[in-house]
Design a protein around this motif. Structure first.
Motif, PDB file in Angstrom:
ATOM      1  N   ILE A  17       0.920  -1.327  -0.292  1.00 16.24           N
ATOM      2  CA  ILE A  17       0.062  -0.139  -0.029  1.00 16.24           C
ATOM      3  C   ILE A  17       0.836   1.196   0.066  1.00 16.24           C
ATOM      4  N   CYS A  18       1.943   1.384   0.801  1.00 18.52           N
ATOM      5  CA  CYS A  18       2.711   2.365   0.773  1.00 18.52           C
ATOM      6  C   CYS A  18       3.467   2.459  -0.606  1.00 18.52           C
ATOM      7  N   THR A  19       4.079   1.465  -1.264  1.00 22.41           N
ATOM      8  CA  THR A  19       4.450   1.566  -2.627  1.00 22.41           C
ATOM      9  C   THR A  19       3.470   2.166  -3.284  1.00 22.41           C
ATOM     10  N   ILE A  20       2.406   1.700  -3.551  1.00 22.12           N
ATOM     11  CA  ILE A  20       1.450   2.194  -4.485  1.00 22.12           C
ATOM     12  C   ILE A  20       1.014   3.511  -4.349  1.00 22.12           C
ATOM     13  N   LEU A  21       0.816   4.039  -3.012  1.00 24.72           N
ATOM     14  CA  LEU A  21       0.868   5.329  -2.584  1.00 24.72           C
ATOM     15  C   LEU A  21       1.938   6.407  -3.043  1.00 24.72           C
ATOM     16  N   GLY A  22       3.054   5.764  -2.982  1.00 25.18           N
ATOM     17  CA  GLY A  22       4.339   6.446  -3.430  1.00 25.18           C
ATOM     18  C   GLY A  22       4.134   6.783  -4.925  1.00 25.18           C
ATOM     19  N   PHE A  23       3.627   5.880  -5.702  1.00 25.57           N
ATOM     20  CA  PHE A  23       3.679   6.060  -7.195  1.00 25.57           C
ATOM     21  C   PHE A  23       2.396   6.988  -7.338  1.00 25.57           C
ATOM     22  N   VAL A  24       1.230   6.937  -6.626  1.00 27.62           N
ATOM     23  CA  VAL A  24       0.156   7.800  -6.775  1.00 27.62           C
ATOM     24  C   VAL A  24       0.637   9.265  -6.576  1.00 27.62           C
ATOM     25  N   PHE A  25       1.434   9.367  -5.446  1.00 24.53           N
ATOM     26  CA  PHE A  25       1.877  10.823  -5.218  1.00 24.53           C
ATOM     27  C   PHE A  25       2.972  11.385  -5.991  1.00 24.53           C
ATOM     28  N   ALA A  26       3.701  10.428  -6.850  1.00 20.83           N
ATOM     29  CA  ALA A  26       4.829  10.718  -7.838  1.00 20.83           C
ATOM     30  C   ALA A  26       4.057  11.526  -8.905  1.00 20.83           C
ATOM     31  N   VAL A  27       2.640  10.838  -9.721  1.00 16.16           N
ATOM     32  CA  VAL A  27       2.116  11.485 -10.519  1.00 16.16           C
ATOM     33  C   VAL A  27       1.379  12.634 -10.063  1.00 16.16           C
ATOM     34  N   VAL A  28       0.897  12.596  -8.880  1.00 15.19           N
ATOM     35  CA  VAL A  28       0.250  13.806  -8.388  1.00 15.19           C
ATOM     36  C   VAL A  28       1.105  15.067  -8.263  1.00 15.19           C
ATOM     37  N   ALA A  29       2.507  14.689  -7.957  1.00  5.80           N
ATOM     38  CA  ALA A  29       3.198  15.928  -7.677  1.00  5.80           C
ATOM     39  C   ALA A  29       3.778  16.515  -9.169  1.00  5.80           C
ATOM     40  N   VAL A  30       3.395  15.825 -10.436  1.00  2.94           N
ATOM     41  CA  VAL A  30       3.717  16.615 -11.471  1.00  2.94           C
ATOM     42  C   VAL A  30       2.774  17.881 -11.888  1.00  2.94           C
ATOM     43  N   PRO A  34       4.513  20.291  -6.394  1.00  3.62           N
ATOM     44  CA  PRO A  34       5.509  19.180  -6.356  1.00  3.62           C
ATOM     45  C   PRO A  34       6.445  18.978  -5.344  1.00  3.62           C
ATOM     46  N   PRO A  35       6.735  20.072  -4.710  1.00  2.00           N
ATOM     47  CA  PRO A  35       7.682  19.564  -3.370  1.00  2.00           C
ATOM     48  C   PRO A  35       7.205  19.014  -2.603  1.00  2.00           C
ATOM     49  N   ILE A  36       5.669  19.358  -2.171  1.00  2.00           N
ATOM     50  CA  ILE A  36       5.141  18.664  -0.840  1.00  2.00           C
ATOM     51  C   ILE A  36       4.813  17.173  -1.381  1.00  2.00           C
ATOM     52  N   PHE A  37       4.151  16.961  -2.385  1.00  2.00           N
ATOM     53  CA  PHE A  37       3.765  15.585  -2.917  1.00  2.00           C
ATOM     54  C   PHE A  37       4.893  14.872  -3.373  1.00  2.00           C
ATOM     55  N   GLY A  38       5.895  15.349  -3.740  1.00  3.48           N
ATOM     56  CA  GLY A  38       7.218  14.731  -4.053  1.00  3.48           C
ATOM     57  C   GLY A  38       7.731  14.094  -2.815  1.00  3.48           C
ATOM     58  N   LEU A  39       7.830  14.830  -2.060  1.00  2.00           N
ATOM     59  CA  LEU A  39       8.535  14.375  -0.659  1.00  2.00           C
ATOM     60  C   LEU A  39       7.638  13.610  -0.087  1.00  2.00           C
TER      61      LEU A  39
END
Length: 81
Positions: A17-30, A34-39
């Motif tokens: 779940i953490c890994t999937i959310l990490g990928f989701v936040f990577a897309v949202v950061a674009v 970006p600094p908040i969602f990327g972090l």
């Protein structure tokens, strides 16, 4: 008998779940802050990797860094156009 090393951790649902959310936040950061969602994506990717989802967790962390950088470059291009 399985051929697992004594240091290998079994993958848990929380790690996935953490890994999937990490990928989701990577897309949202674009597209959004970006600094908040990327972090947040980097942290979730690292947590996923440490909890047992080794390769995908590190990929999620790297994707979050790339998403944050791409989002900041995109914002700079749009705002300076």
């Amino acid at each position: 008998m399985t051929d697992m090393h004594s240091t290998a951790r079994p993958r848990s649902n929380a790690a996935r779940i953490c890994t999937i959310l990490g990928f989701v936040f990577a897309v949202v950061a674009v597209f959004l802050m970006p600094p908040i969602f990327g972090l947040v994506g980097v942290v979730l990717g690292i947590v996923g990797a440490v909890q047992g989802d080794k390769p995908l967790g590190w990929y999620a962390a790297a994707a979050s860094v790339a998403g944050a950088v791409l989002g900041m470059v995109l914002a700079a291009v749009i705002l300076n156009a």
